[in-house]
Design an enzyme around this catalytic site. Structure first.
Site, PDB file in Angstrom:
ATOM      1  CG  HIS A   1      35.022 -26.804 -21.600  1.00 62.39           C
ATOM      2  ND1 HIS A   1      35.771 -26.113 -20.672  1.00 62.39           N
ATOM      3  CD2 HIS A   1      35.717 -26.745 -22.754  1.00 62.39           C
ATOM      4  CE1 HIS A   1      36.855 -25.638 -21.249  1.00 62.39           C
ATOM      5  NE2 HIS A   1      36.856 -26.013 -22.517  1.00 62.39           N
TER       6      HIS A   1
ATOM      7  NE  ARG B   1      26.947 -21.392 -18.514  1.00 56.12           N
ATOM      8  CZ  ARG B   1      26.556 -22.667 -18.394  1.00 56.12           C
ATOM      9  NH1 ARG B   1      25.312 -23.003 -18.641  1.00 56.12           N
ATOM     10  NH2 ARG B   1      27.413 -23.603 -18.010  1.00 56.12           N
TER      11      ARG B   1
ATOM     12  CB  THR C   1      37.785 -19.749 -14.557  1.00 56.82           C
ATOM     13  OG1 THR C   1      36.678 -19.194 -15.266  1.00 56.82           O
ATOM     14  CG2 THR C   1      38.384 -20.904 -15.351  1.00 56.82           C
TER      15      THR C   1
ATOM     16  CE  LYS D   1      37.998 -15.575 -14.495  1.00 53.28           C
ATOM     17  NZ  LYS D   1      36.756 -15.749 -15.266  1.00 53.28           N
TER      18      LYS D   1
END
Length: 844
Positions: A377, A577, A684, A688
């Site tokens: 990731h 984040r 992601t 969304k």
């Protein structure tokens, strides 16, 4: 409670009422206080009890399916996936279950009849704070997709007592508080003490032949701890599949340490001393403890080992109960490692196979490699996890010994394959300079290694893990991330979901590619107006939340003011984040440039804009916390300046979590995806936001690249350097002074960071100057380099928003072209290429 299947809605509603009353009076004991009806419980203010009773009533319905699912998996002896992740950001379980059980309307009817709303009940439940960002939300989406697609796949993780911290913004600074998500209990989970396992740390290894590390070994003199599982059901959408999320907690294993004689003498402190000081009381208390010091590092390593040891012991125990030979383990179980945190599962599986099951080393290695798959990731080399060899050897002596053996064999193979290339051996070694490189271990010990976006995987193969790709090209593959539309439209944005269903039917809920059919309405002004009106209502809800629940607070927590935002303005959202490479700082500097422009030209007319930030910084990440403070300093200046505050406003929303994301992402007009090109693995949040009708301003980074291919570059706002340009500039050498010395607007904001124009507070000036020096000295993430391009593109955003129908058409095309980005598609690709699970239709 009767199941909602062939029965009428009214029968289900009656059954639900009975179930709620039963659990209110008997399970929760309100019958002892004289409560005999649900309305009495409401009248007496027992809202939390009603939430719990509703959860228990729904869980009763889920339980039959859960039992049937596990029974069928056992009877059919199917291959099962075990998904290991340090994070799970599930959000509120009630909302997830209402959607997937298809009973949301029935529950609303029952609550309406007793004078409550679903929102009131949902707000009682605290978010399970078991994740920090996209990694944990991805894991939750994957579990939803596995169950919906009727695939036998379960999650394993840690049941952090406090999870990620609760963020409060006091005087503009991030302050961390314990996130007590379990303070009122969790009615969805079931404690399974009978499945507890022992975890051991420390000690030393012994064997008959000390020269043969590949032989069966035993660890003696170790310290033992107990890991206890808590199971939560994961329901599939509109089917009978219920998989399991198993989370591990720790407890004191030996209460014999309680000194009863000291207690009898009144010496209570010494009586409990050995119990209360036991390390495992805090072992899984907090997600990602600060690891800026050795105790924090040791705690994180212990947490990771609890996750992998407890999980693989559990997986192996359940497998052995089937009676299948150990040599078939990899044919019946797949273990997916979600980032490097669970990569010690490779050594733990080897330990159990060799030391506990007596499997010969080479055979055990073959089983392990064919069982494990690794998802990477990150492309940031410094973010690839490493552990101090001495610490790992001290805490986990046998596991470290196994790593040494794996590494010896691995380096020997490299030497042979690449004709004595010692530089390659050094780069690919699992152990180097007293550090254990966990990504290297994960690649060597897995048969599949995947990135999470096409660009990300390309960077892994050509740069970050290039040596490993040279050696194991067949292992590398891409699995672009996705999100579950059931959570992020059907649950989060019900009005939009109803509109879509009215136009194209409900098939999109399980096949997101069907939203492509919406394109035929791209010139339908009535339909486009409906989309705009839904967005406005979502913005109104967010406006109310900001005013009521997100006040500006002083350093003591007193409310200084409440902020009212204009729903006619562009809602410009950056929610993710807080990290320097995600470049919240660039967004803030652009706002400062815009502010300067408006102050210098008082008559200038712009489309009003509300800049919304939501982000948590890691507790020990000082620079990220400085950026949070800078954003709030700007908010204080701009929001109180009557010359501009009707045109631009800044809001920092504290304590970003899944529930807040549902409000924020559905109200957004603009989606900020502005990371430095080549550094974001996928993202992601970008998916969304686009799926909910926000237009993306972003770099060609992560999944933005594939989104632009699907949506069309003309329907996004792409700016800045590409990955190749970033790499070239890094190679040539970059001097940020070359940028700001040739751009007066950027030079101006740099002067404001260094001077006293924005604040006269010494502590705030120190924060701003810290940011100034980081940009002046290195500008490591090319904030200044991309700033002008970013500002120019933002002007195009404003120009388009002024044309209501053109904006709405682009919104529609974004929604309609997001079909690829469902987690259902991602899971299908994982399964087709890596796991090879069979679909199991429960009860068919």
């Amino acid at each position: 409670m009767k199941t909602k299947n062939d029965e009428t809605d009214n029968n289900f509603i009656d059954s639900l009422r009975e179930g709620i009353l039963y659990h209110l009076t008997k399970t929760l004991g309100l019958g002892l206080t004289g409560v005999t009806t649900i309305k009495e419980a409401v009248h007496q203010g027992h809202i939390r009890h009603i939430y719990k009773a509703l959860a228990h009533a729904l869980r009763d319905d889920i339980m039959d399916k859960w039992i049937a699912t596990n029974s069928e998996y056992r009877e059919k002896d199917v291959k099962q996936l075990c998904y290991l992740s340090a994070e799970y950001l599930t959000g509120r379980f009630l909302g997830n279950n209402l959607i997937n059980m298809c009973v949301k309307n029935e529950v609303k009817t029952v609550l309406d009849s007793i004078g409550l709303t679903l929102n009131e009940i949902e707000d009682v439940e605290m978010d399970a704070g078991l994740g920090n960002g996209g990694l944990g939300r991805l894991a939750a989406c994957f579990l939803d997709s596995l169950a919906t697609m009727e695939l036998p796949g379960h999650g394993y993780g840690l049941r952090y007592d406090y999870g990620i911290f609760r963020q409060e913004i006091l005087d503009g600074y991030q302050v961390e508080h314990p996130d007590e998500w379990l303070c009122h209990g969790n009615p969805w989970e079931i404690k399974r003490e009978e499945d507890a396992v022992v975890i051991r740390f420390g000690g030393r290894t012994v064997r008959e032949d000390m020269k043969k590390g590949k032989c069966k070994s035993e660890v003696v003199g170790c310290e033992s701890f107990l890991a206890i599982p808590f199971d939560t059901p994961v329901s599939g959408y509109s089917n009978k599949t219920v998989n399991t999320l198993r989370l591990w907690s720790t407890s004191v294993p030996d209460y014999s340490q309680f000194d009863i004689s000291a207690f009898d003498k009144g010496d209570y402190g010494n009586a409990l001393k050995d119990v209360l000081c036991h390390d495992d009381l805090t072992m899984v208390s907090v997600l990602y403890p600060n690891d800026n010091h050795d105790p924090g590092k040791r705690l994180r390593l212990k947490q990771q080992y609890v996750l992998v040891s407890a999980s693989i012991q559990d997986i192996l125990r359940k497998y052995k109960e089937t009676g299948n030979p150990i040599e078939m383990f990899h044919e019946k179980r797949a273990v997916q490692i979600n980032d490097t945190h669970p990569s010690l599962v490779i050594t733990e599986l080897m330990r159990l196979l060799v030391d506990e099951e007596g499997v010969e080393w080479e055979k055990a290695w073959d089983i392990t490699v064919n069982t494990c798959g690794y998802t990477n990731h990150t492309v940031m080399k410094e973010a690839l996890e490493q552990w101090d060899s001495h610490m790992l050897g001290e805490l986990l002596p046998r596991n470290y010994e196994i790593i040494e053996i794996i590494n010896h064999d691995h380096c020997k193979r490299i030497f042979e394959k690449f004709e004595g290339d010692m530089d390659k051996v050094r780069r690919m070694s699992i152990i180097e300079d007293g550090r254990v490189r966990m990504a290297n271990l994960a690649v060597v010990g897995s048969h599949s290694v995947n990135g999470v976006a096409e660009l990300h995987t390309s960077i892994l193969k050509n740069d970050v893990l290039r040596d490993f790709y040279d050696m194991f090209p067949e292992r590398f593959n891409n699995k672009t991330n996705g999100i579950t539309q059931r959570k992020w439209i059907l649950n989060a944005n019900p009005e939009l979901s109803h509109l879509i269903t009215d136009k194209i039917g409900k098939g999109w809920v399980t096949d997101l590619s069907m939203v492509k059919e919406l394109e035929k309405f791209a010139d339908d002004e009535a339909f486009l107006n409906e989309i705009i009106e839904i967005k406005q209502r979502n913005k109104k809800r967010l406006q109310e939340y900001i005013y009521n629940s997100n006040p500006v607070k002083s350093e003591t927590g007193d409310i200084v003011e409440r902020v009212n935002v204009d729903i006619g303005s562009i809602f410009d959202v950056q929610a993710k984040r807080l990290h320097e490479y995600k470049r919240q700082l660039m967004n803030a500097l652009y706002i400062l440039m815009l502010y300067n422009e408006l102050k210098g030209n008082p008559g200038k007319s712009i489309v009003p804009r509300t800049f919304l930030f939501a982000a948590k910084s890691a507790a020990g990440y000082d620079q990220a916390k400085s950026i949070i403070k800078f954003i709030n300093v700007l908010a204080k200046v701009i929001n109180h300046d009557p010359d501009v505050n009707q045109l631009i406003k800044i809001v920092f929303l504290e304590n970003y979590n899944v529930s807040l994301a549902e409000k924020l992402l559905t109200a957004a007009d603009v989606s900020e995806q502005i990371s430095t090109a080549g550094l974001e693995a996928s993202g992601t949040g970008n998916m969304k936001l686009a799926l909910n009708g926000a237009l993306t301003i972003g770099t060609m980074d992560g999944a933005n690249v594939e989104m632009s291919e699907e949506i069309g570059m003309e329907n996004m706002f792409i700016f800045g350097m590409r990955t190749e340009e970033v790499n070239d500039l890094n190679a040539q050498g970059y001097n940020p002074a070359d940028v700001y010395n040739n751009d007066r607007d950027i030079q101006r904001v740099m002067e404001q960071l260094r001077g006293e124009e924005l604040t006269n507070s010494p502590s705030e000036m120190e924060v701003l100057r810290k940011i100034y020096y980081s940009l002046e000295k290195s500008d490591r993430f090319f904030v200044l380099k991309d700033l002008r391009s970013y500002k120019d593109m933002q002007e195009k955003v404003s120009a388009l928003y002024a044309d209501r129908m053109a904006w709405a058409k682009m919104v529609l095309l974004n929604i309609a072209r997001m079909g690829k980005f469902s987690s259902d598609r991602t899971i299908k690709q994982y399964n087709d290429d890596i796991w090879h699970l069979e679909n199991v239709a429960i009860g068919s």
